[in-house]
Design a protein around this motif. Sequence first.
Motif: not given
Length: 424
Positions: A198-202, A230-232, A409-417
């Motif tokens: 699974g992809k990871v966001g921070i 991605g990281a926020a 939204t930022f992390l979601g778009e990164r998860f979607e590539g």
Amino acid sequence: MKLRVLLTTAAAGACLAAPMVAVVPSASAAPWACTASDAQIYAAPGAVTGGPGELLACRPTTLPGVPHNIAMKAWKVRYASTDAKGAKNVVSGFVAVPEAPWTKGGSRPVVAFNPGTSGSGPQCALSKQMSGQYVDHYEGPNIAELLKAGFAVAATDGVGYLDGQVHTYMVGANAGHALLDVVRTSRQIPGGGLRADGKVGITGYSEGGAASLWGAQLAASYAPELKVAGAAAGGVPGDLKITAKALNGGLFAGFLADALVGLNAAYPEMPFTELMNEEGEKAIKAVRENCLYGTLAVFLGAKVENFSTDKLTLEQIYALRGPNGVTWGEVIDRQKLGVDIGGPSSGATYKIGFPVFQYRGYFEEIIPHETEDATRAAYCKAGITTQWKNTYPAEHLTTDWLAAGDVTTFLGERFEGKPAQGNC
């Protein structure tokens, strides 16, 4: 003691300065079931034998501190990590997984979450507060936003909330390692259903924002197997000397107090307790007993100079040396975010191969604009894809809530590539 606060804040990052060699967790024996008691989750560390991110104990929990009645499964966790000096340590936290199926392709992503300042008392741990044991926190709505989007949340309490410990507030390496390791831990929970692919966001804000960027900077060297997308990070005190100068003697000097005591916990060899006068000794006790709002009230208007026997100024504190000859100033300077960073093919110490979203409120009144803007500029100069927003019509705390939708939204778009567009 206030004076020490400053020190603490800055020193925290000092540890982080030296990147860890990639440490991949061993496939050792995680618990077969989450049957630990609450006391076992927060027990003193004892001997630590697990590898980074190894799940040591877990127990099912509910999270009444997270609003909107989101259907989820949640667990408190106790896991192994690595401290700022490279030694093994133990950290607590929680993991929450929405019950709604993940339908956007691939495995459900996990967001590594570091809270903003909780306070240093043992009752202040985020996992305790979100589970309803004590309520002096504000992060529930932000966690809810991530869960509603379908992401799993792996939240670290941060280092120092186990029995007999003190939270190492603003110690960068401790925070960055604990944040990355809680993701590793989340995938070992029996019945948790989270997969290693699974992809990871921070993400994090304020103290959590600094932790988020340290996690981003350390990810490639410390946890290269994690697929960080991605990281926020918001409200980031990127330069602790600038931040300390602004906080000293002001309305929010309590943050300095937390940093002081936390730094001493991480670097007990550096001069600290022997410098304190009677008021300084009382201040240390107050930090160790209070959560966020109590600490702010106790230290309203406090000045560093009033807590040491010799009335030391910040500059005088920075000049003090520990037994190894390192000064507090050097420790603090190594904490500065955005130093020696670069892309994945660069020769930088800290390689970042994913986009970063940084933000602050237009009316930010706690962290100087100068340091937040400078951290963003350092990322831009390093060629890291950076989205920046400083137009939230709010001060420090409310910006945390106002930005939650943008972070999700930022992390979601990164998860979607989806490709990220920087605005440097």
